[in-house]
Scaffold this active site. Sequence first.
Site, PDB file in Angstrom:
ATOM      1  N   TRP A 103       0.795  -1.354  -0.132  1.00 23.49           N
ATOM      2  CA  TRP A 103      -0.118  -0.312   0.208  1.00 23.49           C
ATOM      3  C   TRP A 103       0.799   1.347  -0.090  1.00 23.49           C
ATOM      4  O   TRP A 103       0.589   2.281  -0.772  1.00 23.49           O
ATOM      5  CB  TRP A 103      -1.103   0.072   1.053  1.00 23.49           C
ATOM      6  CG  TRP A 103      -2.038  -0.841   0.882  1.00 23.49           C
ATOM      7  CD1 TRP A 103      -2.378  -2.192   1.696  1.00 23.49           C
ATOM      8  CD2 TRP A 103      -3.068  -1.060  -0.236  1.00 23.49           C
ATOM      9  NE1 TRP A 103      -3.238  -2.817   1.062  1.00 23.49           N
ATOM     10  CE2 TRP A 103      -3.873  -2.287  -0.061  1.00 23.49           C
ATOM     11  CE3 TRP A 103      -3.406  -0.460  -1.300  1.00 23.49           C
ATOM     12  CZ2 TRP A 103      -4.870  -2.643  -0.930  1.00 23.49           C
ATOM     13  CZ3 TRP A 103      -4.234  -0.493  -2.087  1.00 23.49           C
ATOM     14  CH2 TRP A 103      -4.917  -1.975  -1.933  1.00 23.49           C
ATOM     15  N   ASP A 173      -1.683   6.649   6.349  1.00 26.59           N
ATOM     16  CA  ASP A 173      -2.450   5.791   5.856  1.00 26.59           C
ATOM     17  C   ASP A 173      -2.981   4.810   7.143  1.00 26.59           C
ATOM     18  O   ASP A 173      -2.248   3.792   7.308  1.00 26.59           O
ATOM     19  CB  ASP A 173      -2.365   5.154   4.712  1.00 26.59           C
ATOM     20  CG  ASP A 173      -3.457   4.055   4.109  1.00 26.59           C
ATOM     21  OD1 ASP A 173      -4.388   3.851   4.752  1.00 26.59           O
ATOM     22  OD2 ASP A 173      -3.103   3.406   2.974  1.00 26.59           O
ATOM     23  N   LYS A 197     -12.068  -1.527   5.879  1.00 26.11           N
ATOM     24  CA  LYS A 197     -11.201  -2.413   6.545  1.00 26.11           C
ATOM     25  C   LYS A 197     -11.753  -2.722   8.099  1.00 26.11           C
ATOM     26  O   LYS A 197     -11.919  -3.759   8.538  1.00 26.11           O
ATOM     27  CB  LYS A 197      -9.801  -2.232   6.654  1.00 26.11           C
ATOM     28  CG  LYS A 197      -9.181  -1.726   5.145  1.00 26.11           C
ATOM     29  CD  LYS A 197      -9.223  -3.304   4.340  1.00 26.11           C
ATOM     30  CE  LYS A 197      -9.023  -2.946   2.958  1.00 26.11           C
ATOM     31  NZ  LYS A 197      -7.733  -2.359   2.390  1.00 26.11           N
TER      32      LYS A 197
HETATM   33  C1  LIG Z   1      -7.328  -1.530   1.300  1.00 25.63           C
HETATM   34  C2  LIG Z   1      -6.243  -0.237   1.528  1.00 25.63           C
HETATM   35  C3  LIG Z   1      -6.315   0.701   0.689  1.00 25.63           C
HETATM   36  C4  LIG Z   1      -6.985   0.933  -0.760  1.00 25.63           C
HETATM   37  O1  LIG Z   1      -8.299   1.049  -0.254  1.00 25.63           O
HETATM   38  P1  LIG Z   1      -9.491   1.330  -1.322  1.00 25.63           P
HETATM   39  O2  LIG Z   1     -10.719   1.657  -0.364  1.00 25.63           O
HETATM   40  O3  LIG Z   1      -9.523  -0.111  -2.032  1.00 25.63           O
HETATM   41  O4  LIG Z   1      -8.955   2.258  -2.237  1.00 25.63           O
HETATM   42  C5  LIG Z   1      -5.116   1.501   0.795  1.00 25.63           C
HETATM   43  N1  LIG Z   1      -4.514   1.643   1.954  1.00 25.63           N
HETATM   44  C6  LIG Z   1      -4.575   0.521   2.914  1.00 25.63           C
HETATM   45  C7  LIG Z   1      -3.579   0.150   4.032  1.00 25.63           C
HETATM   46  C8  LIG Z   1      -5.401  -0.740   2.776  1.00 25.63           C
HETATM   47  O5  LIG Z   1      -5.555  -1.551   3.515  1.00 25.63           O
END
Ligand SMILES: *Cc1c(COP(=O)(O)O)cnc(C)c1O
Length: 365
Positions: A103, A173, A197
């Site tokens: 990511w 993030d 998530k």
């Molecule tokens: C799943 C995830 C993303 C991407 O998320 P989307 O909503 O599919 O764009 C980005 N960063 C992390 C840490 C993730 O687990």
Amino acid sequence: MAYDRIYNFSAGPSILPEKVLEGIRDNLMNYEGSGMCVMEMSHRSKVFQKIIDEAEQDLRDLMNIPDNYKVMFIQGGATLQFAMIPMNLMKNGVADYIVTGNWSKKAYAEAKKYGKINLVATSEDRNYSYIPDCSDLPISEDADYVYICENETIHGTTYQQLPNTKGKILVSDQSSMFLSKPCNVSDYGVIYGGVQKNIGPAGMVIVIMREDLIRDTAELPTWVPTYMSYQTHAANNSLYNTPNCWSIYVCGQVFKYLKSIGGLEVMAKMNEHKAKILYDFLDQSKLFKGTVEPEFRSLMNVPFVTPTKEQDADVVAATKAAGFDNLKGHKSVGGLRASIYNAMPEEGVVALVEFLKKYEAEHMA
Ligand SMILES: *Cc1c(COP(=O)(O)O)cnc(C)c1O
């Protein structure tokens, strides 16, 4: 389990608290006397305004978000933030990235489209199985910000200590660890997370941003789409255009649920306890092995392997047949991965460990 539900270890979209799902069901046809479902409601209505206001306030209460931070509900998932962050935060056109897994690597690649991006640390040398020492990094003097992915969903690593950014703004993030434990918001310039998530339905990201970092749309390059200027969302309280009303509503219900069980300190204790059950098992197992260096293990995503790919596949099939789903690891790590987010009950982890013990006993004889 009730309703013939299974134990869902998906990395995302993922398990939600049953209490929240039941509450949504009970209000589905007629939300609190409005005569309609939240899915059918105008985002300009009083009823919806109350939903979004309460969602924001409950999130502020849970995370103790200081008044000088804005909370924004934006579409495009976490992925759109990979572009919005450099587009909005770059004044010098320079940023420092720490790459600890897929990511942050994606975010790094995207940011390169918009400026000079320095890779100041990476753990790629050992397939992202650890977090590099970030106490004295070569932070660029003119960096507009330092970027991390605080919990790498695929590789199962997490920061125990935030990087020393030498005074630069930290952007994090937190998608796969959002609300899993208390967070000191003022350590960051920006925190963001895709909600599917650990919080709610897919298709939305929550951005928590220090107010002074939100620049006037007029100051940004003219090619930045209106929708991708943070000011658009901040100035209109996330209602510039039609937002993801349904996701905002469900996230709000999850916030209320988290408050009702005692908030993030309680959630963190439950998560630590749950993760320990699984890691303790992996540490003594002769068949299964965790792939992350113990110091950097995630509380949320637990990747593990058997000695062979064939056996990994066999375990995945066996767990699925026994009522545990989505345990197949991501292709870049292989093996298995159990995502044990906030909503995964302790019984689910205990049942999985019991199953893996039995599998091991049958296959190591
Ligand atoms: C799943 C995830 C993303 C991407 O998320 P989307 O909503 O599919 O764009 C980005 N960063 C992390 C840490 C993730 O687990």
